[in-house]
Scaffold this motif. Structure first.
Motif, short mmCIF file in Angstrom:
data_model
loop_
_atom_site.label_atom_id
_atom_site.label_comp_id
_atom_site.label_asym_id
_atom_site.label_seq_id
_atom_site.Cartn_x
_atom_site.Cartn_y
_atom_site.Cartn_z
N PHE A 137 -1.59 4.68 2.48
CA PHE A 137 -1.32 3.54 3.36
C PHE A 137 -0.11 2.75 2.84
O PHE A 137 0.81 2.45 3.59
CB PHE A 137 -2.55 2.64 3.46
CG PHE A 137 -2.34 1.43 4.31
CD1 PHE A 137 -2.30 1.53 5.69
CD2 PHE A 137 -2.15 0.18 3.73
CE1 PHE A 137 -2.09 0.41 6.49
CE2 PHE A 137 -1.93 -0.94 4.51
CZ PHE A 137 -1.90 -0.83 5.90
N VAL A 138 -0.12 2.44 1.55
CA VAL A 138 1.00 1.69 0.97
C VAL A 138 2.28 2.51 1.05
O VAL A 138 3.34 1.99 1.42
CB VAL A 138 0.68 1.31 -0.49
CG1 VAL A 138 1.88 0.69 -1.17
CG2 VAL A 138 -0.51 0.36 -0.53
N ALA A 139 2.21 3.79 0.71
CA ALA A 139 3.39 4.65 0.79
C ALA A 139 3.90 4.74 2.22
O ALA A 139 5.10 4.79 2.46
CB ALA A 139 3.06 6.05 0.24
N SER A 140 2.99 4.77 3.18
CA SER A 140 3.38 4.85 4.60
C SER A 140 4.14 3.60 5.04
O SER A 140 5.10 3.70 5.80
CB SER A 140 2.15 5.05 5.48
OG SER A 140 1.60 6.32 5.28
N ASN A 179 12.95 -1.42 -0.50
CA ASN A 179 13.29 -1.67 -1.90
C ASN A 179 12.73 -3.00 -2.40
O ASN A 179 12.35 -3.13 -3.55
CB ASN A 179 14.79 -1.60 -2.12
CG ASN A 179 15.33 -0.19 -1.99
OD1 ASN A 179 14.62 0.77 -2.27
ND2 ASN A 179 16.56 -0.07 -1.55
N HIS A 180 12.68 -3.99 -1.51
CA HIS A 180 12.10 -5.28 -1.89
C HIS A 180 10.60 -5.13 -2.20
O HIS A 180 10.10 -5.68 -3.17
CB HIS A 180 12.32 -6.31 -0.78
CG HIS A 180 11.79 -7.66 -1.12
ND1 HIS A 180 12.36 -8.45 -2.09
CD2 HIS A 180 10.73 -8.35 -0.64
CE1 HIS A 180 11.67 -9.58 -2.18
NE2 HIS A 180 10.68 -9.54 -1.31
N ILE A 181 9.90 -4.37 -1.38
CA ILE A 181 8.48 -4.13 -1.63
C ILE A 181 8.29 -3.38 -2.95
O ILE A 181 7.44 -3.73 -3.77
CB ILE A 181 7.83 -3.35 -0.46
CG1 ILE A 181 7.86 -4.19 0.82
CG2 ILE A 181 6.40 -2.94 -0.81
CD1 ILE A 181 7.50 -3.42 2.08
N GLY A 226 -1.87 14.87 -1.10
CA GLY A 226 -2.88 14.68 -2.13
C GLY A 226 -3.07 13.23 -2.55
O GLY A 226 -3.76 12.95 -3.51
N LEU A 227 -2.45 12.31 -1.82
CA LEU A 227 -2.60 10.89 -2.14
C LEU A 227 -3.95 10.37 -1.63
O LEU A 227 -4.47 10.86 -0.64
CB LEU A 227 -1.47 10.07 -1.52
CG LEU A 227 -0.07 10.32 -2.06
CD1 LEU A 227 0.96 9.54 -1.25
CD2 LEU A 227 0.02 9.93 -3.52
N THR A 228 -4.46 9.36 -2.30
CA THR A 228 -5.70 8.72 -1.85
C THR A 228 -5.38 7.91 -0.59
O THR A 228 -4.21 7.57 -0.34
CB THR A 228 -6.27 7.78 -2.93
OG1 THR A 228 -5.32 6.74 -3.17
CG2 THR A 228 -6.58 8.54 -4.22
N PRO A 229 -6.39 7.57 0.20
CA PRO A 229 -6.12 6.81 1.43
C PRO A 229 -5.37 5.49 1.18
O PRO A 229 -4.43 5.17 1.90
CB PRO A 229 -7.51 6.55 2.00
CG PRO A 229 -8.33 7.70 1.51
CD PRO A 229 -7.80 7.99 0.14
N ARG A 230 -5.75 4.76 0.15
CA ARG A 230 -5.08 3.48 -0.12
C ARG A 230 -3.62 3.71 -0.53
O ARG A 230 -2.72 3.01 -0.07
CB ARG A 230 -5.82 2.72 -1.21
CG ARG A 230 -5.25 1.33 -1.44
CD ARG A 230 -6.03 0.56 -2.46
NE ARG A 230 -7.34 0.27 -1.91
CZ ARG A 230 -8.30 -0.32 -2.57
NH1 ARG A 230 -8.13 -0.68 -3.81
NH2 ARG A 230 -9.47 -0.57 -2.01
#
Length: 178
Positions: free
Chosen positions: A122-125, A140-142, A115-119
């Motif tokens: 992408f960041v989560a991926s 963890n740094h990110i 249910g996440l938005t595309p953006r």
């Protein structure tokens, strides 16, 4: 959580205020305030009733006790709590999706399942890929950059959309707010 019950209470007639709201309004001692915030830090983010301005405990303290120690304590605590809370939530979300559930990063079907938005996907991926590949320090740094400068939204309403009026021949098209 049972031990937090009194700190989470918002009795009828309290205008949706928690114990922390009332302590801010009553100018309690910083030691008591600190104990309450350590027990139930989420109360720093809660707002009271709409009829009373939807104020957080910090908003109340700033209105009545602008330069007092409790106002400074609430401000500094909130400034450190919000980024911490955001980082923790992001880390837990990504860990669940990519480590526990073993979803494939950048997979379109996986994004739709979460249910996440595309953006956001992408960041989560990117972070999830790092965590799956045993690059935890990079992930963890990110995540450490998440929440920098975070603030509580004061309005909680959607931004107004701009509408256009039909242009008449020879007239300039004007933008106006709703």
């Amino acid at each position: 959580l049972e031990s937090q019950r009194i700190f989470r209470a918002q009795p009828k007639g309290s205008y949706c205020r928690t114990l922390l709201h009332w302590c801010s309004w009553g100018k309690t001692s910083p030691a008591i305030l600190r104990s309450i915030m350590m027990t139930y830090p989420e109360a720093m983010c809660l707002r009271d009733d709409k009829s009373h301005g939807r104020r957080t405990p910090l908003d109340i303290a700033e209105r009545y006790w602008k330069d007092d120690a409790i106002t400074n304590l609430l401000r500094s605590s909130l400034e450190t709590y919000l980024p911490f809370r955001l980082r923790l939530c992001v880390h837990l979300c990504i860990h669940r999706h990519f480590v526990t559930d073993r979803r494939t990063p950048f997979d379109k079907a996986g994004r739709k399942e979460t249910g996440l938005t595309p953006r956001a996907w992408f960041v989560a991926s990117i972070i999830g890929y790092a965590l799956q590949r045993e690059m935890k320090s990079l992930g963890n740094h990110i995540i450490s950059f998440v929440g920098t400068g975070a603030k509580i939204d004061g309005t909680r309403s959607a931004p107004k959309r701009k509408t256009t009026t039909k242009a008449k021949p020879g007239k300039i098209l004007k933008l106006q707010n709703d």
